[in-house]
Design a protein around this motif. Sequence first.
Motif, PDB file in Angstrom:
ATOM      1  N   PHE A 340      24.274  32.299  47.453  1.00 37.70           N
ATOM      2  CA  PHE A 340      23.815  32.965  46.236  1.00 37.70           C
ATOM      3  C   PHE A 340      24.661  34.220  46.053  1.00 37.70           C
ATOM      4  CE2 PHE A 340      19.697  33.821  43.687  1.00 37.70           C
ATOM      5  CZ  PHE A 340      20.400  34.531  42.713  1.00 37.70           C
ATOM      6  N   ILE A 341      25.539  34.189  45.036  1.00 38.24           N
ATOM      7  CA  ILE A 341      26.373  35.351  44.726  1.00 38.24           C
ATOM      8  C   ILE A 341      25.873  35.950  43.424  1.00 38.24           C
ATOM      9  CG2 ILE A 341      28.697  36.197  44.270  1.00 38.24           C
ATOM     10  CD1 ILE A 341      29.780  33.830  45.835  1.00 38.24           C
ATOM     11  N   ASN A 342      25.390  37.170  43.491  1.00 41.43           N
ATOM     12  CA  ASN A 342      24.863  37.848  42.312  1.00 41.43           C
ATOM     13  C   ASN A 342      25.429  39.260  42.286  1.00 41.43           C
ATOM     14  OD1 ASN A 342      22.521  39.663  41.022  1.00 41.43           O
ATOM     15  ND2 ASN A 342      22.496  37.627  40.111  1.00 41.43           N
ATOM     16  N   MET A 343      26.192  39.578  41.238  1.00 41.57           N
ATOM     17  CA  MET A 343      26.871  40.872  41.189  1.00 41.57           C
ATOM     18  C   MET A 343      26.595  41.575  39.870  1.00 41.57           C
ATOM     19  SD  MET A 343      30.604  40.032  42.836  1.00 41.57           S
ATOM     20  CE  MET A 343      30.781  39.391  44.507  1.00 41.57           C
ATOM     21  N   PRO A 344      26.456  42.897  39.897  1.00 40.60           N
ATOM     22  CA  PRO A 344      26.201  43.672  38.669  1.00 40.60           C
ATOM     23  C   PRO A 344      27.490  43.932  37.906  1.00 40.60           C
ATOM     24  CG  PRO A 344      26.207  45.139  40.550  1.00 40.60           C
ATOM     25  CD  PRO A 344      26.411  43.757  41.100  1.00 40.60           C
ATOM     26  N   ILE A 345      28.066  42.880  37.357  1.00 43.34           N
ATOM     27  CA  ILE A 345      29.289  43.000  36.572  1.00 43.34           C
ATOM     28  C   ILE A 345      29.102  42.300  35.240  1.00 43.34           C
ATOM     29  CG2 ILE A 345      30.836  43.277  38.534  1.00 43.34           C
ATOM     30  CD1 ILE A 345      31.397  40.359  38.528  1.00 43.34           C
ATOM     31  N   GLY A 346      30.135  42.319  34.402  1.00 43.99           N
ATOM     32  CA  GLY A 346      29.967  41.895  33.021  1.00 43.99           C
ATOM     33  C   GLY A 346      30.066  40.418  32.750  1.00 43.99           C
ATOM     34  N   SER A 347      30.558  39.640  33.707  1.00 41.74           N
ATOM     35  CA  SER A 347      30.808  38.222  33.429  1.00 41.74           C
ATOM     36  C   SER A 347      30.812  37.409  34.713  1.00 41.74           C
ATOM     37  CB  SER A 347      32.160  38.063  32.721  1.00 41.74           C
ATOM     38  OG  SER A 347      32.569  36.715  32.674  1.00 41.74           O
ATOM     39  N   THR A 348      30.255  36.218  34.646  1.00 42.88           N
ATOM     40  CA  THR A 348      30.319  35.304  35.790  1.00 42.88           C
ATOM     41  C   THR A 348      31.759  34.903  36.082  1.00 42.88           C
ATOM     42  OG1 THR A 348      28.130  34.430  35.247  1.00 42.88           O
ATOM     43  CG2 THR A 348      29.476  33.107  36.705  1.00 42.88           C
ATOM     44  N   CYS A 349      32.574  34.830  35.034  1.00 47.38           N
ATOM     45  CA  CYS A 349      33.974  34.449  35.239  1.00 47.38           C
ATOM     46  C   CYS A 349      34.718  35.460  36.117  1.00 47.38           C
ATOM     47  CB  CYS A 349      34.680  34.302  33.892  1.00 47.38           C
ATOM     48  SG  CYS A 349      34.325  32.738  33.049  1.00 47.38           S
ATOM     49  N   THR A 350      34.287  36.728  36.101  1.00 47.97           N
ATOM     50  CA  THR A 350      34.909  37.724  36.973  1.00 47.97           C
ATOM     51  C   THR A 350      34.652  37.378  38.437  1.00 47.97           C
ATOM     52  OG1 THR A 350      34.645  39.448  35.288  1.00 47.97           O
ATOM     53  CG2 THR A 350      35.002  40.171  37.553  1.00 47.97           C
ATOM     54  N   ILE A 351      33.416  36.989  38.746  1.00 45.88           N
ATOM     55  CA  ILE A 351      33.069  36.598  40.111  1.00 45.88           C
ATOM     56  C   ILE A 351      33.922  35.410  40.544  1.00 45.88           C
ATOM     57  CG2 ILE A 351      31.221  35.836  41.646  1.00 45.88           C
ATOM     58  CD1 ILE A 351      29.220  37.079  39.689  1.00 45.88           C
ATOM     59  N   SER A 384      30.770  46.204  25.903  1.00 50.05           N
ATOM     60  CA  SER A 384      29.389  46.108  26.362  1.00 50.05           C
ATOM     61  C   SER A 384      29.145  47.067  27.534  1.00 50.05           C
ATOM     62  CB  SER A 384      29.087  44.675  26.805  1.00 50.05           C
ATOM     63  OG  SER A 384      27.841  44.605  27.450  1.00 50.05           O
ATOM     64  N   PRO A 385      27.945  47.653  27.608  1.00 53.84           N
ATOM     65  CA  PRO A 385      27.628  48.518  28.763  1.00 53.84           C
ATOM     66  C   PRO A 385      27.594  47.757  30.078  1.00 53.84           C
ATOM     67  CG  PRO A 385      25.677  48.148  27.423  1.00 53.84           C
ATOM     68  CD  PRO A 385      26.839  47.616  26.638  1.00 53.84           C
ATOM     69  N   THR A 386      27.570  46.437  30.015  1.00 53.40           N
ATOM     70  CA  THR A 386      27.601  45.645  31.253  1.00 53.40           C
ATOM     71  C   THR A 386      29.006  45.561  31.842  1.00 53.40           C
ATOM     72  OG1 THR A 386      27.968  43.575  30.042  1.00 53.40           O
ATOM     73  CG2 THR A 386      25.674  44.220  30.458  1.00 53.40           C
ATOM     74  N   CYS A 387      30.010  45.917  31.052  1.00 53.15           N
ATOM     75  CA  CYS A 387      31.399  45.791  31.493  1.00 53.15           C
ATOM     76  C   CYS A 387      31.684  46.776  32.625  1.00 53.15           C
ATOM     77  CB  CYS A 387      32.340  46.043  30.320  1.00 53.15           C
ATOM     78  SG  CYS A 387      34.078  45.827  30.738  1.00 53.15           S
ATOM     79  N   THR A 388      32.417  46.302  33.612  1.00 55.72           N
ATOM     80  CA  THR A 388      32.810  47.142  34.742  1.00 55.72           C
ATOM     81  C   THR A 388      34.328  47.151  34.863  1.00 55.72           C
ATOM     82  OG1 THR A 388      32.830  45.354  36.376  1.00 55.72           O
ATOM     83  CG2 THR A 388      30.704  46.429  35.942  1.00 55.72           C
ATOM     84  N   GLN A 389      34.813  48.026  35.726  1.00 57.86           N
ATOM     85  CA  GLN A 389      36.243  48.092  35.959  1.00 57.86           C
ATOM     86  C   GLN A 389      36.766  46.797  36.565  1.00 57.86           C
ATOM     87  OE1 GLN A 389      38.094  50.597  34.806  1.00 57.86           O
ATOM     88  NE2 GLN A 389      39.877  49.354  35.379  1.00 57.86           N
ATOM     89  N   ARG A 390      35.909  46.104  37.312  1.00 61.98           N
ATOM     90  CA  ARG A 390      36.327  44.827  37.905  1.00 61.98           C
ATOM     91  C   ARG A 390      36.581  43.781  36.827  1.00 61.98           C
ATOM     92  NH1 ARG A 390      31.844  44.036  42.550  1.00 61.98           N
ATOM     93  NH2 ARG A 390      32.866  41.999  42.835  1.00 61.98           N
TER      94      ARG A 390
END
Length: 541
Positions: A340-351, A384-390
């Motif tokens: 289970f990979i769950n990360m506070p970033i803007g898109s699943t595609c980033t993961i 979007s505020p969900t966007c991160t540097q990653r």
Amino acid sequence: MKTLIFGHQNPDTDSVCSSIAYSYFKNQMGESTVPQVLGKIQKESIYVLDKFEISHPNYLENVKIQVRDLKYTKVSPIKKDHSILHAYHHMESNQIKTIPVVDEHGFLEGLLTMKDIAMEMINGDFYHIKTSLSNIMNDLGGIPLYIPDKHNLVEGSVSVMAYYYKSIEGLLGPNDIIIVGDRYDIIEMAIINKVQLLIITGESEIPHKYIELAKKHLVPIIKIPKDTYTVSKLFQQCNFVSKIMKTSSLMKFSLDDYIDDIKDDIITTNFRNYPILDSNRKFIGFIGRKHLLNPGKKQVILVDHNEFSQSAEGIEEAQILEIIDHHKIGGVSTNLPINFINMPIGSTCTIIYELYKSNHIPIPYSMAGLMLSGIISDTLYFKSPTCTQRDIQAVKDLNKITQLDLDQYAMAMFKAGTALEGYSEEEIFFRDFKDFSIHNMKIGISQIFTLDIEEVTKKQSILIEFMNQLRDQQQYDILILTVTDIIHEGSYFFYSLSNENLVSYAFHIDHKQGAFAKNIVSRKKQIIPMLTAAIELLDYR
């Protein structure tokens, strides 16, 4: 069986792209997977898939357990012109009690059981047979002494001759099948009277003159090197299986049948085996009660969601292997530990991009384009505020492969996706719709994106009426349609609920349909938390 990888219902671009990109990743790692979608692919996603020449994933209706998921019994069938004895040996050697009978194309014609064979040996007609010369020779070890050309079918009355030849004089004819030992007087009389078939038992050599006589009268002769008693006992079992096979009231199931739909039929009937047919209605195997005890489950990987309410129908019946997501953790539960990979970033595609990178999997142009598009879509091109540097870094890295003009591409993608022309109010509302449960309230929130709010305001009254009807029919407490303006970086709110003050209070907007909330663009990070806080403060329950 391939593992199914899919995103949430009403798939958006991140959901579609992440399922395809992760399936490619897993396949490169030596696994067997296939991407699927749980709803209609939207225009934005279609634009992306066509841009990078990717086949559209197939629609997955549900992941309920089907007959095809069971470890059903595979059985080699027989034909209706095989003998009963052949069927018996086939069943005995394969330790089965039921055997299917199919035609030359594989279509089921009947079933034969050990009980049917036993009852035929007790109650059958011992004095009549319908079979073929080839069955007699194959099943009883017969040796052809003379067979006329194109002569194979045998049907007639069976007699075992142990009489004085004068006792049967004048009684033999072309309908008779004679079983006899080395009684040459009987053999000669049978040939002269042109019996249908002459079977000679024992090991003795038959004088050549009788074979010549048989040729003259076109009487087939088969020698079986067994004693007369054994041959007469087994001869009845050379009958075609069509004589005793069951052909009516056969309870059949298809590979696509759901276990929930058929288990009552199996439990309440007394058959040992039930035939399974494939999509072409051809026999493929048997199921029975034992197969229902520990049914196989579809193996699935969830991307871009982790709540059962947003997943495939029947997800509780599937075996979840992995979850890759960037949303809050919902009510998902599994029987076994999973990845289970769950990360506070803007898109699943980033993961997924980072998984490619950490596992040193080469990224082809098409996969780079998909992942880049999923990130741009879900982060509203980093607004979007969900966007991160990653997320931003992932797009930069991926664009080294695709070499796109990102500003131009993002605008073209959003333009393709926000066009509402040709969509009904139902299609507009459900294009990106999600269910939520907040303090035991049933809440549905739809979010669409636009470059032209006038397209929505023209349909405002129709959309609100649709939401009112949906809330009554599906017993929602709150329904909200959020129309996010990408250019002006905010959202317009339309709603159906009992206390209309809730929306204006939650998002600090005017008390009217279609009010604009500046800088509110994220359903996950802004709309849900703000709505939850307002419900709690107003005690709206």
